[in-house]
Design a protein around this motif. Structure first.
Motif, mmCIF file in Angstrom:
data_model
loop_
_atom_site.group_PDB
_atom_site.id
_atom_site.type_symbol
_atom_site.label_atom_id
_atom_site.label_comp_id
_atom_site.label_asym_id
_atom_site.label_seq_id
_atom_site.Cartn_x
_atom_site.Cartn_y
_atom_site.Cartn_z
ATOM 1 N N TYR A 11 51.959 48.047 73.536
ATOM 2 C CA TYR A 11 51.675 47.272 74.750
ATOM 3 C C TYR A 11 52.813 47.452 75.747
ATOM 4 O O TYR A 11 53.916 47.876 75.372
ATOM 5 N N HIS A 36 46.940 39.315 58.335
ATOM 6 C CA HIS A 36 47.375 38.058 58.929
ATOM 7 C C HIS A 36 47.166 38.067 60.437
ATOM 8 O O HIS A 36 47.012 39.123 61.035
ATOM 9 N N SER A 37 47.236 36.893 61.018
ATOM 10 C CA SER A 37 47.221 36.781 62.468
ATOM 11 C C SER A 37 48.353 37.643 63.033
ATOM 12 O O SER A 37 49.470 37.612 62.520
ATOM 13 N N ALA A 39 48.304 40.948 62.975
ATOM 14 C CA ALA A 39 48.370 42.226 62.252
ATOM 15 C C ALA A 39 47.873 43.413 63.077
ATOM 16 O O ALA A 39 48.197 44.557 62.779
ATOM 17 N N LYS A 41 44.329 43.430 64.278
ATOM 18 C CA LYS A 41 42.874 43.558 64.127
ATOM 19 C C LYS A 41 42.160 43.602 65.488
ATOM 20 O O LYS A 41 41.330 44.472 65.733
ATOM 21 N N SER A 42 42.487 42.638 66.343
ATOM 22 C CA SER A 42 41.804 42.595 67.648
ATOM 23 C C SER A 42 42.143 43.824 68.470
ATOM 24 O O SER A 42 41.279 44.368 69.177
ATOM 25 N N THR A 43 43.384 44.259 68.364
ATOM 26 C CA THR A 43 43.784 45.458 69.111
ATOM 27 C C THR A 43 42.948 46.656 68.670
ATOM 28 O O THR A 43 42.462 47.429 69.501
HETATM 29 P P1 ADP Z 1 45.202 40.076 65.215
HETATM 30 O O1 ADP Z 1 43.871 40.248 65.837
HETATM 31 O O2 ADP Z 1 45.326 40.722 63.872
HETATM 32 O O3 ADP Z 1 45.666 38.647 65.196
HETATM 33 P P2 ADP Z 1 46.248 41.315 67.649
HETATM 34 O O4 ADP Z 1 45.710 42.695 67.732
HETATM 35 O O5 ADP Z 1 45.636 40.260 68.478
HETATM 36 O O6 ADP Z 1 46.278 40.878 66.101
HETATM 37 O O7 ADP Z 1 47.801 41.323 67.978
HETATM 38 C C1 ADP Z 1 48.712 42.208 67.338
HETATM 39 C C2 ADP Z 1 50.087 42.015 67.952
HETATM 40 O O8 ADP Z 1 50.090 42.535 69.276
HETATM 41 C C3 ADP Z 1 50.523 40.553 68.040
HETATM 42 O O9 ADP Z 1 51.878 40.484 67.749
HETATM 43 C C4 ADP Z 1 50.254 40.210 69.482
HETATM 44 O O10 ADP Z 1 51.139 39.215 69.925
HETATM 45 C C5 ADP Z 1 50.516 41.519 70.188
HETATM 46 N N1 ADP Z 1 49.702 41.667 71.404
HETATM 47 C C6 ADP Z 1 48.360 41.561 71.510
HETATM 48 N N2 ADP Z 1 47.967 41.779 72.785
HETATM 49 C C7 ADP Z 1 49.084 42.033 73.491
HETATM 50 C C8 ADP Z 1 49.354 42.341 74.866
HETATM 51 N N3 ADP Z 1 48.375 42.456 75.749
HETATM 52 N N4 ADP Z 1 50.643 42.528 75.226
HETATM 53 C C9 ADP Z 1 51.639 42.451 74.325
HETATM 54 N N5 ADP Z 1 51.456 42.163 73.019
HETATM 55 C C10 ADP Z 1 50.198 41.962 72.611
#
Ligand code: ADP
Ligand code: ADP
Length: 220
Positions: A11, A36-37, A39, A41-43
């Motif tokens: 990011y 874990h939260s 990790a 996954k959403s990314t």
């Molecule tokens: P999960 O879905 O497994 O909880 P995410 O993919 O949401 O994980 O997030 C992975 C990591 O990337 C986390 O540490 C989150 O804070 C960070 N993160 C997610 N989106 C952004 C962003 N737009 N900018 C910076 N960091 C991000």
């Protein structure tokens, strides 16, 4: 199929949400993505939906390298890849039916065809009798099924879900998972991000685990 080849997502703040992730999912497969939260996954799902682009590596969806898709082609890509969110993202100022028919109308289906498809999708999730209601009066499980109907109304080849049972009790969670299995059985490739390890353990599918952006295990 879906394939990640050595994918890193950094990011703008310099944080690597995914580091050198590689795996592939065959056409027609169903798998869970867990961890874990935070990790990643959403990314990972956002890369598949083209809500984000990788910093490094290659993402393929149905043999198409997503890097070759311009931003102008994203709407077409999203018809191939249906997405279900935890908080449904339904429109609460209109009916269940309108929530499903709207995406079809937006991409130019004629009204009669759109209505027929919307009703077929609602029928598949068992909610045809509630088409006239406002989603606000539905239970959490029913709202999630409306979200699933909306995700499948384009007949996507791929179905992604981000914590689709996050707000549901165990019984409703299993119902929602059974629906995903039904779509998988008719050929849809399904990838579900979930940290509900108990639920995942009761299902016979592949589990891909992320930890701090790295793929740490992959198996049944
Ligand atoms: P999960 O879905 O497994 O909880 P995410 O993919 O949401 O994980 O997030 C992975 C990591 O990337 C986390 O540490 C989150 O804070 C960070 N993160 C997610 N989106 C952004 C962003 N737009 N900018 C910076 N960091 C991000
Ligand atoms: P028709 O082909 O006449 O539009 P179908 O009964 O084949 O009707 O499909 C109706 C609806 O069911 C579709 O609009 C779609 O929402 C859903 N659907 C059908 N097949 C699939 C599939 N393989 N994966 C996901 N959704 C599907």
């Amino acid at each position: 199929m879906i394939s990640f080849d050595n994918v890193t997502k950094r990011y703008p703040n310099g944080y690597d949400a995914l580091s050198q992730v590689s795996f592939s999912l065959d056409k027609g497969e169903m798998a869970f993505l867990t961890g874990h939260s935070g990790a990643g996954k959403s990314t990972l799902l956002k890369l598949l939906m083209l809500m984000e682009r990788p910093s490094n590596g290659r993402v393929l969806v149905g043999d198409q390298d997503l890097a070759s898709l311009a931003n102008s082609q994203i709407p077409y890509h999203r018809r191939r890849v249906g997405v279900v969110f935890q908080n449904h993202q339904l429109l609460f100022d209109r009916s269940v039916f309108d929530n499903i028919v709207l995406p079809l109308r937006i991409c130019g289906f004629d009204p009669a065809d759109a209505a027929r498809r919307a009703r077929a999708a609602l029928d598949k999730v068992g909610l045809l009798s509630k088409e006239k209601l406002n989603p606000v009066v539905l239970s959490g499980g029913e709202q999630q099924r409306v979200g699933i109907a909306r995700a499948i109304v384009h007949k996507p080849q791929f179905l992604l879900a981000d914590e689709p049972t996050g707000n549901l009790d165990p019984k409703l969670s299993e119902e929602v998972m059974r629906l995903f299995q039904q779509f998988n059985q008719v050929g849809t490739t399904v990838l579900i991000a979930s940290h509900d390890l108990g639920l995942i353990a009761r299902m016979p599918h592949r589990v891909i685990t992320l930890n701090q952006g790295r793929l740490v295990s992959d198996g049944k």
